[in-house]
Design an enzyme around this catalytic site. Structure first.
Site, PDB file in Angstrom:
ATOM      1  N   THR A  98       0.866  -1.181   0.000  1.00  0.00           N
ATOM      2  CA  THR A  98       0.000   0.000   0.000  1.00  0.00           C
ATOM      3  C   THR A  98       0.899   1.225   0.000  1.00  0.00           C
ATOM      4  O   THR A  98       1.639   1.455   0.960  1.00  0.00           O
ATOM      5  CB  THR A  98      -0.920   0.009   1.235  1.00  0.00           C
ATOM      6  N   LYS A 174      -6.792   0.970  -3.647  1.00  0.00           N
ATOM      7  CA  LYS A 174      -6.388   0.363  -2.372  1.00  0.00           C
ATOM      8  C   LYS A 174      -6.466   1.369  -1.226  1.00  0.00           C
ATOM      9  O   LYS A 174      -6.961   1.049  -0.136  1.00  0.00           O
ATOM     10  CB  LYS A 174      -4.969  -0.206  -2.464  1.00  0.00           C
ATOM     11  N   LYS A 242      -0.010   4.631   8.973  1.00  0.00           N
ATOM     12  CA  LYS A 242       0.579   4.814   7.642  1.00  0.00           C
ATOM     13  C   LYS A 242      -0.487   4.964   6.561  1.00  0.00           C
ATOM     14  O   LYS A 242      -0.464   5.915   5.769  1.00  0.00           O
ATOM     15  CB  LYS A 242       1.481   3.627   7.289  1.00  0.00           C
TER      16      LYS A 242
END
EC number: 1.1.1.411
Length: 300
Positions: A98, A174, A242
């Site tokens: 990702t 994503k 994150k």
């Protein structure tokens, strides 16, 4: 297909299962991990352990990278012992992390300059679905890249979405998925915390919600961890620090407001700073004051 080699770099919760799925599908799977013992354990089951990404790239024209983030992907490719030095023109790098979509676009161009094909291919579904070959892949890349992949994508995933003929859209979809996942976990934790504060039994609340309109996959999955008092990290708090950070960075570039994402990000930041960074992301519930969590919840 038993004579066809493929490489998998990163044998964490997802990568280990993906490598096993490829092996079941008849591929000769070379693996590499920073933990040499993880690669050796896979080799003992029928794979081939490599000491570095460069060694793996010398033996495989298709490489699947399943590391945590862009920095680790850079190291896999261009660091000491990196794969790029041994990747031949026409070989393929499948990036499953990702990452910032713009970074993925740049990586495609960087690899194209040395004749290497690239698939922007983030993944979702968790360790169990990776192990059974039933996860989801959000992919984008050139027709040549898909052709080079052969049946590898389908061996690893039940759903392979083709979202464009250049890198970027795979990573965009994503991070939008991660927006929803992070907000759902934060909302689930808030709901469970309120129930506990109001004196509702955690197991009763869980049973009712999972059979009612307020349920979500994340509530059902993550609040089960809370009921068990088990915060063994299947996906850690810092993953959403994150990933929601990537969501907000992407939106900020076009001044697009994401109020729910911003709040959820702050909740995961608070949990991380409070010492729960490496615990399961369900540990975000621990930021709420004045509640008594089910037994065992205080531990890591």
């Amino acid at each position: 297909m038993s004579d066809k080699s493929i490489g998998v770099i990163g044998l964490g919760a997802m990568g280990r299962g993906m490598a096993a799925s490829l092996r079941r599908a008849g591929w000769r799977v070379h693996v590499c991990d920073v933990r040499a013992e993880a690669a050796q354990a896979f080799a003992a089951e029928g794979g081939v352990a490599c000491g570095s990404p460069a060694e793996l790239a010398a033996q495989c024209e298709v490489i699947v990278s399943v590391v945590v983030n862009a920095a680790q992907t850079e190291a896999v490719l261009f660091g000491d012992g990196g794969a790029a030095v041994n990747m031949k023109p026409g070989s393929l790098f499948i990036m499953c992390s990702t990452v910032d979509p713009n970074w993925s676009v740049q990586l495609e161009a960087r690899l194209a300059a040395q004749g290497v094909l690239y698939l922007d291919a983030p993944i979702s579904g968790g360790a169990a679905k990776a192990a059974s070959g039933e996860m989801t892949m959000m992919t984008a890349g050139t027709p040549a890249a898909y052709a080079k992949a052969g049946g590898a994508l389908e061996a690893m995933a039940a759903k392979v979405y083709r979202l464009g003929e250049r890198a970027g859209n795979g990573s965009k979809v994503k991070i939008i998925n991660q927006l929803l996942a992070g907000v759902h976990i934060a909302a689930a934790a808030e709901a469970m915390a309120l129930g506990l504060r109001e004196g509702v039994k955690a197991e009763d609340l869980y049973d009712v919600i999972t059979h009612s309109a307020g349920n979500s996959w994340m509530f059902e999955n993550r609040m089960a961890h809370v009921l068990a008092g088990d915060y063994t990290p299947l996906s850690a708090v810092d993953i959403f620090v994150k990933d929601l950070g990537l969501v907000l960075d992407t939106a900020r570039a076009t001044k697009f407001p994401l109020p729910l994402s911003a709040t959820a990000h702050q909740m995961f930041m608070q949990a991380s700073t409070a010492g729960y960074a490496r615990e399961d992301d369900a540990a975000v519930i621990k930021i709420f004051p004045g509640i008594t969590l089910p037994p065992g919840a205080a531990g890591a």
